[in-house]
Scaffold this motif. Structure first.
Motif, PDB file in Angstrom:
ATOM      1  N   ARG A 180       0.841  -1.200   0.000  1.00 15.99           N
ATOM      2  CA  ARG A 180       0.000   0.000   0.000  1.00 15.99           C
ATOM      3  C   ARG A 180       0.877   1.251   0.000  1.00 15.99           C
ATOM      4  N   ARG A 181       1.960   1.193   0.775  1.00 12.14           N
ATOM      5  CA  ARG A 181       2.858   2.353   0.851  1.00 12.14           C
ATOM      6  C   ARG A 181       3.515   2.617  -0.508  1.00 12.14           C
ATOM      7  N   GLU A 187       1.059   4.009  -3.022  1.00  2.55           N
ATOM      8  CA  GLU A 187       0.789   5.443  -2.883  1.00  2.55           C
ATOM      9  C   GLU A 187       1.928   6.303  -3.421  1.00  2.55           C
ATOM     10  N   LEU A 224       1.433   6.143  -7.164  1.00  2.00           N
ATOM     11  CA  LEU A 224       0.282   6.927  -7.630  1.00  2.00           C
ATOM     12  C   LEU A 224       0.578   8.417  -7.561  1.00  2.00           C
ATOM     13  N   MET A 261      -0.043  10.571 -10.916  1.00  2.00           N
ATOM     14  CA  MET A 261      -1.198  11.475 -11.002  1.00  2.00           C
ATOM     15  C   MET A 261      -1.023  12.555 -12.080  1.00  2.00           C
ATOM     16  N   PHE A 279     -10.584   2.658  -9.218  1.00  2.00           N
ATOM     17  CA  PHE A 279     -10.222   4.039  -9.538  1.00  2.00           C
ATOM     18  C   PHE A 279      -8.710   4.164  -9.728  1.00  2.00           C
ATOM     19  N   GLU A 280      -7.954   3.510  -8.854  1.00  2.00           N
ATOM     20  CA  GLU A 280      -6.501   3.601  -8.934  1.00  2.00           C
ATOM     21  C   GLU A 280      -5.938   2.794 -10.102  1.00  2.00           C
ATOM     22  N   ALA A 300     -13.703  12.845  -7.308  1.00  2.00           N
ATOM     23  CA  ALA A 300     -12.479  12.747  -6.504  1.00  2.00           C
ATOM     24  C   ALA A 300     -12.785  13.005  -5.032  1.00  2.00           C
ATOM     25  N   TYR A 345     -12.322  10.451  -1.947  1.00  2.00           N
ATOM     26  CA  TYR A 345     -11.635  10.824  -0.698  1.00  2.00           C
ATOM     27  C   TYR A 345     -12.484  10.433   0.513  1.00  2.00           C
ATOM     28  N   TRP A 384     -12.500   6.783   1.031  1.00  2.00           N
ATOM     29  CA  TRP A 384     -11.265   6.247   1.589  1.00  2.00           C
ATOM     30  C   TRP A 384     -11.064   6.629   3.051  1.00  2.00           C
TER      31      TRP A 384
END
Lengths: 327, 327
Positions: free
Chosen positions: A35-36, A39, A42, A46, A134-135, A272, A276, A279
């Motif tokens: 996960r780290r 991120e 991403l 972006m 989404f990701e 978005a 947020y 999440w």
């Protein structure tokens, strides 16, 4: 994960499908270290996102979604576009076979250099479905795909989730037994931007026209989702490539309209924000989930509320106090 | 609070309107000590709840909701029932005047021994409206009211909230300028259990019939909310008490049906679970709100997500980490 963020980044940007797939596996992982890294990745990606047309496709099982996506995808590729296909299948966690099934059904599209096909697993605590789609979409956009087709099998809330991350929402309909609106899930008609009546041939052409009329009348009773857009009801056969060019054209018209009215960006911003909020909830829930006793407490208090002899808000308070004291 | 939980409890059970009002003020309070007493009280009261028919009433401003509620309430009282009226007015936090306005408009009903009228304030962080109405309703039920009428002014999500805590949802319609469905809020038609076309007299009877026809056709395009229930479209005049007896009868029929199919209790259980989930979120949000810096962080990360250059889930994670570390 064997690849560095830099390697994945470069692989994605150069369109390396193997590394795109690796990156998607990374964002789908629930492991904290993955996960780290996800991120980190991403964050870099972006800047290269936002340039695709995101298309949601829904319809009952048997409506021909896979065939539609396969041949529509090939049409877009023939028009010089790159196409990514993501499938949301809430059953996938249980039945991996059904995904492979879907995958092989799109084998013609899969052969295309400019196509990328990826099933998306369902996941999430408390019924969350495909929260990483989404990701995954961000990764595909950064890899340069122009159209991202997201298929939903229409179980539970999956259409709402797909409508919440796409620019245009397509509904595939097959001709029914006369009462065309029976069997359409509540709320679907209010979500759609375009309807395609599939599996139409010479023999059922008249029936298709009746279905179209009935759908159009139903749409007249629904306030418009986008100003200036009357939901088109098209028909044809995805299998024989009939009517798909019209769908392609209408999607592009719709996107042009939304861009002209600035609704395109506006809606994406709202989406978005929703992501947020989603999440924030998800991370709080996952903090709850870390301990079995918290999860059990959550469910026990919910059960108490549902028994109608305990006040729901008191039960909620007892749980939240426990949760905050343990974090 | 000057009254003990025991005093409030006894006051409510004996139907003392002054103490009922005090108890409602208590559950509406956001002060921690009030909240604690409120929960103590509700815990005791829960055993005496569940016996009313909870009726949601919506319609555009000018549809005659207050007159309808007033005269419908008097009709129910004439039939030997006790009636409580709660109003959900999201504007009340800003404009206390409008509530008093509503209150005085129902002065005939207010005079009745067996009526209790209470406006309900809007409240809640992040757009939550009238989140204590459910608890106010519990108090009224424990006080022995048979019908609880909840009025919504139809701003924002208030109808959804009211539909989520009531047994029957009523929609008041006035005759429009021909296109009867224009101006009906998205989703309302899928929520209603009964429609009453108000302000009908000899002069506009034909128009009313046309309106009814159009509404019925629209309803045909919507999957039924309750099996075996075809949403009735009635008409009359609340001001002249015409058609209200039919509404009363249809509501009772609907409740009988739901009880027979066990949907009555089933839906209430689902509603209680929803309330629980709502409050879990609300209590977590209020823990966030305790510190200004947390609330600012929440909004700043949301803004970042909405700018479309930051990944929403990363922003959410940053916020939740901050939140959990500060609690």
């Amino acid at each position: 994960m064997k690849f560095s963020t830099q390697e994945l980044m470069e692989g994605i940007r150069s369109g390396n499908k193997r590394l795109i797939a690796k990156a998607i596996t990374l964002v789908e992982s629930k492991k904290e270290e993955h996960r780290r890294q996800a991120e980190e990745l991403l964050k870099e990606l972006m800047h290269f996102t936002g340039n695709s047309v995101r298309v949601g496709v829904t319809g009952v099982p048997g409506a021909g979604k896979s065939t539609f996506i396969e041949n529509f995808g090939r049409l877009a590729i023939a028009n010089g576009k790159k196409v990514a296909v993501l499938a949301i299948d809430p059953s996938s966690a249980i039945n991996k076979g059904s995904i492979l099934g879907d995958k092989t059904r799109m084998e013609e599209l899969a052969k295309e250099e400019n196509a990328f096909i990826r099933p998306s697993p369902s996941s999430g605590f408390l019924g969350g479905v495909a929260n990483t789609t989404f990701e995954t979409m961000m990764i595909c956009e950064a890899a340069g795909y122009d159209y991202i087709l997201i298929e939903t099998v229409g179980v539970g809330q999956s259409e709402v989730l797909v409508a919440d991350i796409t620019d245009v929402f397509l509904f595939l309909k097959i001709i029914g037994g006369g009462d065309e609106l029976q069997g359409i899930k509540r709320g679907i008609m209010e979500m759609v931007d375009l309807i395609f009546i599939n599996k139409v041939d010479k023999d059922n052409l008249q029936k298709a026209k009746n279905t179209r009329l009935e759908l159009k009348r139903a749409l007249d009773f629904i306030p418009p989702k986008e100003k200036g857009w009357k939901v088109p009801v098209l028909f044809g056969s995805a299998l024989s490539n009939e009517g798909l060019d019209e769908v392609f054209q209408k999607i592009n018209e719709f996107i042009s309209l939304k861009k002209k009215t600035h609704r395109f960006e506006e809606v994406r911003k709202q989406q978005a924000e929703k992501r947020y909020e989603y999440w924030v909830q998800e991370y709080i829930l996952s903090a709850m989930k870390k301990s079995n006793s918290l999860e059990e407490a959550y469910l026990q208090h919910k059960k108490n509320a549902s028994a109608l002899v305990f006040n729901p808000s008191t039960e909620a308070k007892l749980f939240v106090e426990k949760f905050l004291s343990e974090n």
